[in-house]
Design a protein around this motif. Structure first.
Motif, PDB file in Angstrom:
ATOM      1  N   VAL A 169      60.384 -58.143   8.770  1.00  0.00           N
ATOM      2  CA  VAL A 169      61.514 -58.149   8.020  1.00  0.00           C
ATOM      3  C   VAL A 169      61.769 -59.692   7.561  1.00  0.00           C
ATOM      4  O   VAL A 169      62.064 -60.415   8.840  1.00  0.00           O
ATOM      5  N   SER A 170      62.172 -59.985   6.506  1.00  0.00           N
ATOM      6  CA  SER A 170      63.031 -61.330   6.495  1.00  0.00           C
ATOM      7  C   SER A 170      64.079 -60.936   5.384  1.00  0.00           C
ATOM      8  O   SER A 170      63.721 -60.042   4.490  1.00  0.00           O
ATOM      9  N   VAL A 171      65.104 -61.705   5.272  1.00  0.00           N
ATOM     10  CA  VAL A 171      66.091 -61.493   4.294  1.00  0.00           C
ATOM     11  C   VAL A 171      66.523 -62.917   3.958  1.00  0.00           C
ATOM     12  O   VAL A 171      66.731 -63.888   4.464  1.00  0.00           O
ATOM     13  N   VAL A 172      66.126 -62.762   2.271  1.00  0.00           N
ATOM     14  CA  VAL A 172      66.531 -64.089   1.751  1.00  0.00           C
ATOM     15  C   VAL A 172      67.772 -64.009   0.934  1.00  0.00           C
ATOM     16  O   VAL A 172      68.125 -63.042   0.240  1.00  0.00           O
ATOM     17  N   HIS A 173      68.573 -64.924   0.899  1.00  0.00           N
ATOM     18  CA  HIS A 173      69.796 -65.256  -0.055  1.00  0.00           C
ATOM     19  C   HIS A 173      69.408 -65.304  -1.466  1.00  0.00           C
ATOM     20  O   HIS A 173      68.612 -66.151  -1.884  1.00  0.00           O
ATOM     21  N   VAL A 174      70.213 -64.415  -2.090  1.00  0.00           N
ATOM     22  CA  VAL A 174      70.098 -64.566  -3.612  1.00  0.00           C
ATOM     23  C   VAL A 174      71.342 -65.197  -4.281  1.00  0.00           C
ATOM     24  O   VAL A 174      72.334 -64.282  -4.548  1.00  0.00           O
ATOM     25  N   PRO A 175      71.365 -66.209  -4.459  1.00  0.00           N
ATOM     26  CA  PRO A 175      72.691 -67.069  -5.230  1.00  0.00           C
ATOM     27  C   PRO A 175      72.627 -66.420  -6.618  1.00  0.00           C
ATOM     28  O   PRO A 175      71.612 -66.195  -7.306  1.00  0.00           O
ATOM     29  N   VAL A 176      74.003 -66.384  -7.044  1.00  0.00           N
ATOM     30  CA  VAL A 176      74.123 -65.893  -8.354  1.00  0.00           C
ATOM     31  C   VAL A 176      74.741 -67.185  -9.227  1.00  0.00           C
ATOM     32  O   VAL A 176      75.663 -67.983  -9.019  1.00  0.00           O
ATOM     33  N   ALA A 177      73.982 -67.464 -10.380  1.00  0.00           N
ATOM     34  CA  ALA A 177      74.303 -68.526 -11.362  1.00  0.00           C
ATOM     35  C   ALA A 177      75.567 -68.219 -12.151  1.00  0.00           C
ATOM     36  O   ALA A 177      75.850 -67.119 -12.382  1.00  0.00           O
ATOM     37  N   ALA A 178      76.216 -69.105 -12.481  1.00  0.00           N
ATOM     38  CA  ALA A 178      77.449 -69.183 -13.474  1.00  0.00           C
ATOM     39  C   ALA A 178      77.297 -68.366 -14.673  1.00  0.00           C
ATOM     40  O   ALA A 178      78.171 -67.818 -15.346  1.00  0.00           O
ATOM     41  N   ASP A 179      76.186 -68.566 -15.271  1.00  0.00           N
ATOM     42  CA  ASP A 179      75.524 -68.017 -16.514  1.00  0.00           C
ATOM     43  C   ASP A 179      74.700 -66.691 -16.122  1.00  0.00           C
ATOM     44  O   ASP A 179      73.919 -66.391 -17.011  1.00  0.00           O
ATOM     45  N   CYS A 180      75.051 -66.136 -15.001  1.00  0.00           N
ATOM     46  CA  CYS A 180      74.131 -64.864 -14.909  1.00  0.00           C
ATOM     47  C   CYS A 180      73.973 -63.667 -15.750  1.00  0.00           C
ATOM     48  O   CYS A 180      75.117 -63.731 -16.416  1.00  0.00           O
ATOM     49  N   THR A 181      72.853 -63.391 -16.340  1.00  0.00           N
ATOM     50  CA  THR A 181      72.526 -62.570 -17.466  1.00  0.00           C
ATOM     51  C   THR A 181      72.597 -61.092 -17.061  1.00  0.00           C
ATOM     52  O   THR A 181      72.691 -60.149 -17.865  1.00  0.00           O
ATOM     53  N   ASP A 182      72.541 -60.718 -15.631  1.00  0.00           N
ATOM     54  CA  ASP A 182      72.304 -59.453 -15.176  1.00  0.00           C
ATOM     55  C   ASP A 182      73.939 -59.010 -14.857  1.00  0.00           C
ATOM     56  O   ASP A 182      74.132 -59.238 -13.790  1.00  0.00           O
ATOM     57  N   GLY A 183      74.627 -58.098 -15.478  1.00  0.00           N
ATOM     58  CA  GLY A 183      76.115 -58.112 -15.273  1.00  0.00           C
ATOM     59  C   GLY A 183      76.234 -56.957 -14.210  1.00  0.00           C
ATOM     60  O   GLY A 183      77.227 -56.295 -14.394  1.00  0.00           O
ATOM     61  N   PHE A 184      75.874 -57.462 -12.940  1.00  0.00           N
ATOM     62  CA  PHE A 184      76.525 -56.545 -11.847  1.00  0.00           C
ATOM     63  C   PHE A 184      77.590 -56.966 -11.245  1.00  0.00           C
ATOM     64  O   PHE A 184      78.221 -58.018 -11.992  1.00  0.00           O
ATOM     65  N   LEU A 185      78.087 -56.667 -10.236  1.00  0.00           N
ATOM     66  CA  LEU A 185      79.651 -56.847  -9.784  1.00  0.00           C
ATOM     67  C   LEU A 185      79.835 -58.394  -9.947  1.00  0.00           C
ATOM     68  O   LEU A 185      80.936 -58.723 -10.376  1.00  0.00           O
ATOM     69  N   GLY A 186      79.017 -59.172  -9.020  1.00  0.00           N
ATOM     70  CA  GLY A 186      79.187 -60.625  -9.001  1.00  0.00           C
ATOM     71  C   GLY A 186      79.012 -61.546 -10.128  1.00  0.00           C
ATOM     72  O   GLY A 186      79.240 -62.575 -10.049  1.00  0.00           O
ATOM     73  N   ALA A 187      78.426 -60.907 -11.214  1.00  0.00           N
ATOM     74  CA  ALA A 187      77.815 -61.891 -12.233  1.00  0.00           C
ATOM     75  C   ALA A 187      78.895 -62.734 -13.029  1.00  0.00           C
ATOM     76  O   ALA A 187      78.348 -63.725 -13.455  1.00  0.00           O
ATOM     77  N   TYR A 188      79.897 -62.192 -13.165  1.00  0.00           N
ATOM     78  CA  TYR A 188      80.717 -62.805 -13.935  1.00  0.00           C
ATOM     79  C   TYR A 188      82.019 -63.632 -13.044  1.00  0.00           C
ATOM     80  O   TYR A 188      83.097 -64.049 -13.517  1.00  0.00           O
ATOM     81  N   TRP A 189      81.390 -64.130 -11.756  1.00  0.00           N
ATOM     82  CA  TRP A 189      82.345 -64.731 -11.075  1.00  0.00           C
ATOM     83  C   TRP A 189      83.227 -66.117 -11.616  1.00  0.00           C
ATOM     84  O   TRP A 189      84.413 -66.425 -11.275  1.00  0.00           O
TER      85      TRP A 189
END
Length: 271
Positions: A169-189
């Protein structure tokens, strides 16, 4: 106590999903790299088909007819089914992917076991609740989200199950861009006004599954803070950065006997 009103999220949050949950190209690139050299892929809990790589032979499995009907023309073939009982023989696919879906499954352990049974490599996009709890929307307006997260299958559940069952197993961080186009919970930070749109919130299960009286009260507070500039005063530092770690994590697993011929430069944060 947090109240929940949505016993079957697949049939409610799905309406209008394709308008607000468009794949973000940066996240898509991380998922594509994580798939390595896999040519055949099963997408479990596939929804509308976000992040299905067109360069590979993908088979999608999705329980909700609402979601299936929103899959765009040219999408991978989809069958109606559940993660806990995948209708395929052992090792039918090079890789299995599950994108922000494990927390919806009735039995996460059974679904993960099925992914491992039918594929040689597994890629799961999930989140770390400890990090998400510090997100301003949660911490300042809807701490009930963190309370709900405590009972859901997220990164620790996923990686622990795989490790206990012999996977690498490896776990990779997935940063969220300010203009993220996928509207999940953190997309519009960096775009707080977007959370004020009921249609945007309806495509976010963490919000859609809460008692809507709680959500509407929180949104009235947020609307005032945005209009008066208080939100911007409190979060001025966020306006100066392009990406943010909101706890999203890509869990990448393989059988120790399975070669991983293409890593694509992904550097695991946890091994």
């Amino acid at each position: 106590m947090t109240r929940f009103v949505n016993a079957n999220p697949y049939q409610t949050i799905g309406f209008g999903y394709s308008r607000h949950r468009r794949p973000d190209p940066r996240i898509a690139d991380q998922i594509d790299q994580a798939l390595g050299s896999a040519q055949t892929v099963i997408n479990v809990g596939a929804g509308t088909g976000s992040y299905e790589p067109r360069s590979r032979r993908v088979t999608a499995v999705e329980p909700s007819t609402v979601m299936m009907r929103q899959r765009p023309p040219g999408s991978a073939p989809v069958i109606q089914g559940y993660a806990e009982s995948l209708p395929f023989p052992d090792k039918s696919f090079d890789a299995a992917m599950a994108i922000l879906t494990v927390h919806h499954w009735t039995d996460a352990a059974a679904g993960l076991a099925e992914m491992r049974r039918v594929s040689g490599r597994q890629i799961i996009l999930t989140w770390d609740p400890a990090v998400t709890a510090r997100f301003w929307l949660v911490e300042e307006y809807l701490p009930e989200i963190a309370e709900a997260d405590a009972g859901l299958a997220s990164v620790d559940v996923v990686q622990t199950w795989f490790r206990r069952n012999g996977a690498r197993v490896s776990v990779v961080h997935v940063p969220v861009a300010a203009d993220c186009t996928d509207g999940f919970l953190g997309a519009y930070w960096q775009r707080p006004h977007r959370y004020l749109d009921p249609q945007v919130r309806a495509a976010i299960s963490a919000l859609a599954n809460l008692d809507q009286h709680l959500v509407e009260y929180a949104m009235r507070r947020l609307a005032v803070d945005v209009a008066t500039g208080r939100w911007h005063d409190r979060h001025r530092r966020l306006l100066a950065v392009g990406t943010l770690d909101l706890g999203y994590r890509l869990v990448i697993t393989t059988d120790p006997a399975t070669p991983t011929s293409r890593t694509g430069g992904l550097l695991p944060n946890v091994t």
